[in-house]
Design a protein around this motif. Structure first.
Motif, PDB file in Angstrom:
ATOM      1  N   ASN A  47       7.559  -3.229   4.940  1.00 26.13           N
ATOM      2  CA  ASN A  47       8.316  -2.058   5.397  1.00 26.13           C
ATOM      3  C   ASN A  47       8.793  -1.196   4.236  1.00 26.13           C
ATOM      4  OD1 ASN A  47       7.914  -2.437   8.056  1.00 26.13           O
ATOM      5  ND2 ASN A  47       9.995  -3.121   8.559  1.00 26.13           N
ATOM      6  N   TYR A  51       7.811   2.562   4.484  1.00 27.24           N
ATOM      7  CA  TYR A  51       8.821   3.589   4.777  1.00 27.24           C
ATOM      8  C   TYR A  51       9.577   4.061   3.530  1.00 27.24           C
ATOM      9  CZ  TYR A  51       8.194   1.701   9.512  1.00 27.24           C
ATOM     10  OH  TYR A  51       7.672   1.262  10.691  1.00 27.24           O
ATOM     11  N   PRO A  57      12.396  -5.906   9.810  1.00 29.06           N
ATOM     12  CA  PRO A  57      11.036  -6.098  10.324  1.00 29.06           C
ATOM     13  C   PRO A  57      10.973  -6.330  11.838  1.00 29.06           C
ATOM     14  CG  PRO A  57      11.687  -7.935   8.884  1.00 29.06           C
ATOM     15  CD  PRO A  57      12.796  -6.942   8.844  1.00 29.06           C
ATOM     16  N   CYS A  58      12.092  -6.717  12.434  1.00 25.73           N
ATOM     17  CA  CYS A  58      12.081  -7.032  13.874  1.00 25.73           C
ATOM     18  C   CYS A  58      12.576  -5.867  14.724  1.00 25.73           C
ATOM     19  CB  CYS A  58      12.904  -8.276  14.147  1.00 25.73           C
ATOM     20  SG  CYS A  58      12.294  -9.686  13.202  1.00 25.73           S
ATOM     21  N   ARG A  59      12.709  -4.692  14.100  1.00 27.54           N
ATOM     22  CA  ARG A  59      13.143  -3.512  14.848  1.00 27.54           C
ATOM     23  C   ARG A  59      12.206  -2.366  14.567  1.00 27.54           C
ATOM     24  NH1 ARG A  59      18.689  -5.473  13.155  1.00 27.54           N
ATOM     25  NH2 ARG A  59      19.768  -5.912  15.111  1.00 27.54           N
ATOM     26  N   LEU A  60      12.145  -1.423  15.497  1.00 27.11           N
ATOM     27  CA  LEU A  60      11.259  -0.278  15.336  1.00 27.11           C
ATOM     28  C   LEU A  60      11.953   0.775  14.479  1.00 27.11           C
ATOM     29  CD1 LEU A  60       8.593   1.077  16.062  1.00 27.11           C
ATOM     30  CD2 LEU A  60       9.707   2.016  18.093  1.00 27.11           C
ATOM     31  N   ALA A  61      11.449   0.952  13.252  1.00 25.80           N
ATOM     32  CA  ALA A  61      12.018   1.971  12.368  1.00 25.80           C
ATOM     33  C   ALA A  61      11.454   3.328  12.744  1.00 25.80           C
ATOM     34  CB  ALA A  61      11.674   1.633  10.921  1.00 25.80           C
ATOM     35  N   SER A  62      12.251   4.366  12.558  1.00 24.12           N
ATOM     36  CA  SER A  62      11.780   5.713  12.899  1.00 24.12           C
ATOM     37  C   SER A  62      10.962   6.298  11.751  1.00 24.12           C
ATOM     38  CB  SER A  62      12.974   6.621  13.179  1.00 24.12           C
ATOM     39  OG  SER A  62      13.680   6.834  11.965  1.00 24.12           O
TER      40      SER A  62
END
Ligand code: SF4
Lengths: 170, 93
Positions: A47, A51, A57-62
């Motif tokens: 990530n 980014y 890592p376990c969440r949706l980054a914008s």
């Protein structure tokens, strides 16, 4: 994972040792399941590469840093999840009871508010943000103060246990 | 149904919305693989633009927090998180 991992085994091992010692020096514990923890660190590096910041890592980054500040590891939700569920959402950080084998980690419900609510959570005009409403805790051993839902498991300064904290009147 | 298909024994339509970087999502994929059933998945973090927005909308419909893994079984049961027992039960396996 379809991104080539740019990190060598050595770099990952170094990242692990560094994270472990900085966690422990601040009174936190990494998950003692080393393979699991290394796997998480690899994904944090993926990530960071993708980014430009180590989004959870376990969440949706914008992909927009300003919208993801709350989920840059360690995220804003780590401490309340450690207090309530003995682990952070991903399972990278765990409580002393998990390290001691007295508790196991289980799936943790998402604490991060949905996007619409996050957008509304701008500080009030008075300059008072929601964090101003948190209680302040004082370590009776060394005087360390922190504003958070519950005191930390260990004082990050002197490593006194949670039970040595008192509510600090404001 | 959207997503990439993984071949296996056909039971009911199974759709997994996941993140390629999420360890719990990977555990869910592995469980479905071990169960040997046919399922589809979408790595939502790897999507871009319009496609990503469309999929996020669908995930939100099932799980307003849009957290992962979100597993939709037979277009009616939604299981959020790697809950092995619940998944086995919903699949009657
Ligand atoms: S849940 Fe754990 S691994 Fe994920 S960002 Fe928070 S502290 Fe880091």
């Amino acid at each position: 994972m379809n991104e080539a991992n740019p990190e060598s085994a050595k770099a990952i091992e170094d990242a692990y040792q560094q994270l472990k010692s900085s966690a422990e020096s601040a009174g936190y514990q990494l998950n003692p399941d080393i393979d699991f923890t290394i796997e998480l660190i690899k994904r944090l590096l993926v990530n960071e590469n993708r980014y430009g910041y180590s989004a959870c890592p376990c969440r949706l980054a914008s992909g927009v840093k300003a919208d993801d500040l709350d989920i840059i590891c360690p995220c804003d939700y780590r401490d309340p999840d450690l207090a309530e569920y003995d682990a952070c959402y991903c399972g990278l950080y765990v409580s002393q009871s998990v390290v001691a084998g007295k508790k196991a980690i289980a799936p943790i419900p998402e604490r991060r508010p949905p996007v619409a609510q996050r957008k509304n959570a701008v500080p009030l005009k008075t300059g008072i943000s929601s964090s101003d409403r948190l209680p302040v805790w004082r370590c009776k051993v060394c005087g360390y103060l922190c504003a958070r839902g519950e005191p930390p498991e260990l004082c990050p300064i002197c490593k006194a246990k949670k039970e040595r904290f008192e509510l600090f009147p404001l | 149904m959207v997503g990439k298909l993984v071949a296996g024994k056909k039971v009911v339509p199974v759709m997994l919305y996941d993140l390629s970087t999420c360890v719990w999502c990977n555990k869910t994929k592995k469980l479905l693989g071990d169960l040997g059933i046919e399922y589809s998945y979408e790595d939502v973090d790897l999507l871009n633009g319009e496609e990503r927005e469309q999929i996020i909308k669908i995930v939100r419909k099932w799980n307003p927090l849009c957290s992962f893994p979100t597993l939709v079984i037979d277009n009616k049961t939604c299981i959020v998180g790697f809950k092995e027992e619940e998944i086995r039960k919903a699949l009657q396996l």
